[in-house]
Design a protein around this motif. Structure first.
Motif, PDB file in Angstrom:
ATOM      1  N   PHE A  74     -36.513  37.553  47.587  1.00  0.00           N
ATOM      2  CA  PHE A  74     -38.416  37.049  48.515  1.00  0.00           C
ATOM      3  C   PHE A  74     -38.770  35.682  47.848  1.00  0.00           C
ATOM      4  O   PHE A  74     -38.380  35.864  46.175  1.00  0.00           O
ATOM      5  N   TYR A  75     -39.149  35.151  48.238  1.00  0.00           N
ATOM      6  CA  TYR A  75     -39.848  33.966  47.707  1.00  0.00           C
ATOM      7  C   TYR A  75     -40.548  33.134  48.491  1.00  0.00           C
ATOM      8  O   TYR A  75     -40.642  33.285  50.094  1.00  0.00           O
ATOM      9  N   ALA A  76     -41.125  32.291  47.754  1.00  0.00           N
ATOM     10  CA  ALA A  76     -42.761  31.436  48.646  1.00  0.00           C
ATOM     11  C   ALA A  76     -42.860  30.074  47.763  1.00  0.00           C
ATOM     12  O   ALA A  76     -42.438  29.838  46.656  1.00  0.00           O
ATOM     13  N   VAL A  77     -43.295  29.615  48.374  1.00  0.00           N
ATOM     14  CA  VAL A  77     -42.963  27.503  48.108  1.00  0.00           C
ATOM     15  C   VAL A  77     -44.647  26.816  48.485  1.00  0.00           C
ATOM     16  O   VAL A  77     -44.657  27.820  49.575  1.00  0.00           O
ATOM     17  N   ALA A  78     -45.414  26.331  47.622  1.00  0.00           N
ATOM     18  CA  ALA A  78     -46.111  25.511  48.286  1.00  0.00           C
ATOM     19  C   ALA A  78     -46.734  24.659  47.702  1.00  0.00           C
ATOM     20  O   ALA A  78     -46.758  24.177  46.479  1.00  0.00           O
ATOM     21  N   ASP A  79     -46.932  23.049  48.196  1.00  0.00           N
ATOM     22  CA  ASP A  79     -47.128  21.781  47.842  1.00  0.00           C
ATOM     23  C   ASP A  79     -47.742  21.573  49.178  1.00  0.00           C
ATOM     24  O   ASP A  79     -48.383  21.837  49.926  1.00  0.00           O
ATOM     25  N   GLN A  80     -49.096  20.875  48.475  1.00  0.00           N
ATOM     26  CA  GLN A  80     -50.163  20.950  48.522  1.00  0.00           C
ATOM     27  C   GLN A  80     -51.194  20.165  47.991  1.00  0.00           C
ATOM     28  O   GLN A  80     -51.105  19.492  46.519  1.00  0.00           O
ATOM     29  N   MET A  81     -51.901  18.582  49.022  1.00  0.00           N
ATOM     30  CA  MET A  81     -52.297  17.434  48.143  1.00  0.00           C
ATOM     31  C   MET A  81     -53.728  18.348  47.732  1.00  0.00           C
ATOM     32  O   MET A  81     -54.296  18.895  48.394  1.00  0.00           O
ATOM     33  N   VAL A  82     -54.106  17.558  46.497  1.00  0.00           N
ATOM     34  CA  VAL A  82     -55.268  17.978  45.700  1.00  0.00           C
ATOM     35  C   VAL A  82     -56.380  16.564  45.848  1.00  0.00           C
ATOM     36  O   VAL A  82     -57.485  16.860  45.215  1.00  0.00           O
ATOM     37  N   TRP A  83     -55.938  15.419  45.494  1.00  0.00           N
ATOM     38  CA  TRP A  83     -56.733  14.522  45.544  1.00  0.00           C
ATOM     39  C   TRP A  83     -55.893  13.425  46.312  1.00  0.00           C
ATOM     40  O   TRP A  83     -55.379  12.730  46.130  1.00  0.00           O
ATOM     41  N   ARG A  84     -57.020  12.989  47.010  1.00  0.00           N
ATOM     42  CA  ARG A  84     -56.656  11.521  47.580  1.00  0.00           C
ATOM     43  C   ARG A  84     -58.417  10.327  48.320  1.00  0.00           C
ATOM     44  O   ARG A  84     -58.939   9.982  49.014  1.00  0.00           O
ATOM     45  N   PRO A  85     -58.833   9.478  47.019  1.00  0.00           N
ATOM     46  CA  PRO A  85     -59.751   8.950  47.385  1.00  0.00           C
ATOM     47  C   PRO A  85     -60.169   8.050  48.498  1.00  0.00           C
ATOM     48  O   PRO A  85     -60.919   7.568  48.518  1.00  0.00           O
ATOM     49  N   ASN A  86     -58.476   7.445  48.811  1.00  0.00           N
ATOM     50  CA  ASN A  86     -59.022   6.559  50.467  1.00  0.00           C
ATOM     51  C   ASN A  86     -57.310   6.783  51.205  1.00  0.00           C
ATOM     52  O   ASN A  86     -56.442   6.236  50.613  1.00  0.00           O
ATOM     53  N   PRO A  87     -57.906   7.705  52.352  1.00  0.00           N
ATOM     54  CA  PRO A  87     -56.535   7.663  52.997  1.00  0.00           C
ATOM     55  C   PRO A  87     -55.522   6.013  53.136  1.00  0.00           C
ATOM     56  O   PRO A  87     -54.362   6.293  54.121  1.00  0.00           O
TER      57      PRO A  87
ATOM     58  N   SER B  72     -52.625   9.405  44.997  1.00  0.00           N
ATOM     59  CA  SER B  72     -53.179  10.369  45.306  1.00  0.00           C
ATOM     60  C   SER B  72     -52.051  11.440  44.433  1.00  0.00           C
ATOM     61  O   SER B  72     -51.558  11.201  43.569  1.00  0.00           O
ATOM     62  N   ILE B  73     -52.236  12.674  44.487  1.00  0.00           N
ATOM     63  CA  ILE B  73     -52.129  14.020  43.595  1.00  0.00           C
ATOM     64  C   ILE B  73     -52.317  15.526  43.856  1.00  0.00           C
ATOM     65  O   ILE B  73     -52.980  15.481  45.230  1.00  0.00           O
ATOM     66  N   GLY B  74     -50.899  15.497  43.867  1.00  0.00           N
ATOM     67  CA  GLY B  74     -50.163  16.922  44.140  1.00  0.00           C
ATOM     68  C   GLY B  74     -49.637  17.539  43.753  1.00  0.00           C
ATOM     69  O   GLY B  74     -49.545  17.665  42.557  1.00  0.00           O
ATOM     70  N   VAL B  75     -49.805  19.155  44.022  1.00  0.00           N
ATOM     71  CA  VAL B  75     -49.332  20.305  43.060  1.00  0.00           C
ATOM     72  C   VAL B  75     -48.365  20.807  43.771  1.00  0.00           C
ATOM     73  O   VAL B  75     -48.198  20.911  45.289  1.00  0.00           O
ATOM     74  N   PHE B  76     -47.517  21.735  43.221  1.00  0.00           N
ATOM     75  CA  PHE B  76     -46.295  22.346  44.106  1.00  0.00           C
ATOM     76  C   PHE B  76     -46.300  23.442  43.175  1.00  0.00           C
ATOM     77  O   PHE B  76     -46.733  23.427  41.765  1.00  0.00           O
ATOM     78  N   ALA B  77     -46.325  24.915  43.675  1.00  0.00           N
ATOM     79  CA  ALA B  77     -45.919  25.884  43.465  1.00  0.00           C
ATOM     80  C   ALA B  77     -44.599  26.782  43.206  1.00  0.00           C
ATOM     81  O   ALA B  77     -44.672  27.469  44.905  1.00  0.00           O
ATOM     82  N   ARG B  78     -43.538  27.542  43.292  1.00  0.00           N
ATOM     83  CA  ARG B  78     -42.426  28.503  43.501  1.00  0.00           C
ATOM     84  C   ARG B  78     -42.190  29.130  42.727  1.00  0.00           C
ATOM     85  O   ARG B  78     -42.162  28.900  42.029  1.00  0.00           O
ATOM     86  N   VAL B  79     -42.577  30.720  43.770  1.00  0.00           N
ATOM     87  CA  VAL B  79     -42.166  31.984  42.542  1.00  0.00           C
ATOM     88  C   VAL B  79     -40.685  32.456  43.779  1.00  0.00           C
ATOM     89  O   VAL B  79     -40.807  32.525  45.030  1.00  0.00           O
TER      90      VAL B  79
END
Length: 520
Positions: free
Chosen positions: A375-388, A393-400
């Motif tokens: 079983f697995y899970a993946v996440a990609d999420q932008m966490v900061w973007r001062p101006n669209p 921008s800054i994004g974080v990821f996690a996968r387990v």
């Protein structure tokens, strides 16, 4: 088709994934009959029909039409330019520094082929990585990968809407740092593999219902669609692409670079935010010819591997929305999945009488387990973007992911990291990131090492876990050229055991290198 995910591919030093680095203790025994995969492909056909029928029912209801999903390998649907009004360059090399590919239109060949739905793509990835300390030995190596892809849009070619044919080949060259210098489980480069020229993928994809459902059949490399993290693809270490668990637990490392397997995949858009993928593939891409280097064995003799994934996206721009229009929130995508292989797998600790395989009284024949899964899970999420309106921008990821520890070398693998786009003013296409890759050895492999140490009454490495940290910077020289600097440090190299001599220690490794990627 997505290009090879650099930093995201399987690093086999040979077709069996660098067996000299760490043998696949969980090697299968026995095979399933050929009819198993045929029944599975028939099942996939039924799933495709159900997905088609359910989506058609949705389309006929009062629910508003869903936005189209663009298949991975579908060429752009933009209108063709009028070549009669296009300014003609004085020669082939005019504007070479600013165009999207090094070879440009290739004296008109590309634009002529595109009229008939044919697109060509080629990339060259070259890198030099140097082990500065620890491991098997210090020193550096060069390795490289050339990828060539041909795609055919069937609507442009002969009027069949929604069809895409894809063929790709690999030319792998150089020497693998991980196999000869490191001995780590977290292998240093996603392009490491045995030198060869081989067929990679060969498939046909057909979409339905305004691209809300599509089916792909043929020779496929599943690391292009399943378990993927877009932010993790920034990195060079293999385990940020094709993770540690399937690399070591699937037979032959699974149908991932540089391998692929025959099978079928169905993808359907359930809601505007929710997409489902399901596939069935041959259980071992090298099962009927372990020495195959051409990629043309088309194996259907080793049971079946089933895989399914749900993808949930948030704050994604709708079709036709202009870039820079403010969103309700920052975009992200979350995935959960499972795979199951119906072959038989060896126990890593006990023989068929329940005695430790390390014992002199052992029969030497491991216990056999039917099936393997994860079983697995993946996440990609932008966490900061001062101006669209800007790319910064800054994004974080996690996968387990996890798998049973009795029949698998790796029971848990995980990645996590942070990536910043456009870190400096005027460097809109650059990326900088830091990531962590973790591998935990299964409990039966760990206990077997303990038994060997107790029986030998001497030094013996006991495998536990290994962690690699990577820092990288991608510098976009121009649209077709990227240079990437990279640093990697591995803690508890080899998970605590020297793969060449388990009685000797293996020191932590420190790798520095540079990679260059050119799109032709």
């Amino acid at each position: 088709m997505k290009p090879v995910q650099i930093g995201s591919c399987d690093p086999r030093g040979d077709a069996n994934h660098n067996s000299s680095i760490n043998s696949r203790i969980g090697t299968r025994i026995g095979t399933q009959p050929r009819t198993a995969l045929k029944r599975s492909i028939a099942l996939m056909g039924t799933l495709a029909w159900l997905a088609f029928s359910s989506t058609a029912a949705m389309a006929d209801s009062s629910t508003p039409a869903l936005p189209a999903v663009s298949p991975d390998a579908t060429p752009s649907d933009a209108a063709e330019p009028d070549l009669n009004i296009k300014a003609q360059p004085a020669n082939q090399w005019t504007g070479v520094w600013t165009r999207s590919t090094l070879l440009g239109d290739m004296f008109g060949v590309r634009s002529w082929l595109e009229q008939y739905g044919v697109t060509l793509q080629a990339t060259e990835v070259s890198e030099y990585l140097d082990n500065l300390r620890g491991g098997l030995k210090t020193g550096g190596t060069y390795d490289g990968l050339t990828t060539a892809t041909v795609q055919l849009d069937t609507q442009k070619a002969f009027g069949l809407e929604g069809g895409t044919f894809n063929a790709s080949a690999l030319q792998i060259h150089g020497r693998n740092l991980s196999e000869f210098n490191l001995g780590t489980l977290n292998t240093a480069s996603g392009i490491e593999a045995q030198d060869t020229t081989r067929l990679w993928e060969l498939w046909y994809q057909q979409s339905f219902l305004n691209k809300r459902v599509d089916v792909k059949v043929g020779q496929q490399s599943i690391d292009q669609e399943f378990m993927v993290s877009s932010y993790a693809a920034t990195f060079v270490n293999t385990m940020f692409g094709w993770p540690g668990l399937p690399s070591y637990d699937m037979p032959s490392g699974g149908p991932a670079y540089p391998l692929s397997a025959l099978g079928a995949r169905v993808r359907g858009q359930i809601t505007p935010s929710l997409t489902a993928l399901a596939g069935v593939f041959d259980g071992d891409p090298l099962g009927n010819n372990p020495n195959n280097l051409s990629g043309t064995n088309f194996n259907l003799h080793n049971g079946a591997m089933y895989i399914g994934e749900l993808q949930y996206s948030i704050n994604q721009p709708s079709d036709g929305q202009m870039e820079g229009v403010p969103q309700a929130g920052l975009p992200g995508i979350y995935k959960i999945g499972v795979w199951y292989n119906d072959e038989r797998f060896n126990d890593l600790l006990y023989d068929n009488t329940g005695v430790s395989l390390a014992s002199p009284a052992s029969t030497g024949t491991p216990q056999s387990h039917h099936g393997n899964y994860s079983f697995y899970a993946v996440a990609d999420q932008m966490v900061w973007r001062p101006n669209p309106d800007e790319p910064r921008s800054i994004g974080v990821f996690a996968r387990v992911m996890g798998a049973p520890g009795d029949r698998n070398l790796v029971s848990i693998s995980a990645n996590a990291g942070i990536v910043m786009k456009a870190p400096f003013a005027g460097r809109d296409n650059d990326s900088v990131g830091i990531g962590l890759a973790y591998i935990k050895v299964g409990n039966h492999a760990h206990d077997l090492d303990l038994d060997n140490r107790d029986l030998t009454a001497g030094p013996y490495g006991v495998r536990t876990q290994e962690t690699a940290v990577e820092a990288t910077y991608q510098y976009q020289v121009n649209p077709w050229w990227v240079i990437q600097g990279d640093l990697q440090y591995t803690f508890n190299a080899g998970a605590g055991q020297n793969p060449n001599d388990p009685t000797q220690p293996l020191s932590n490794t420190f790798v520095a290198g540079v990679r260059t990627t050119i799109t032709f």
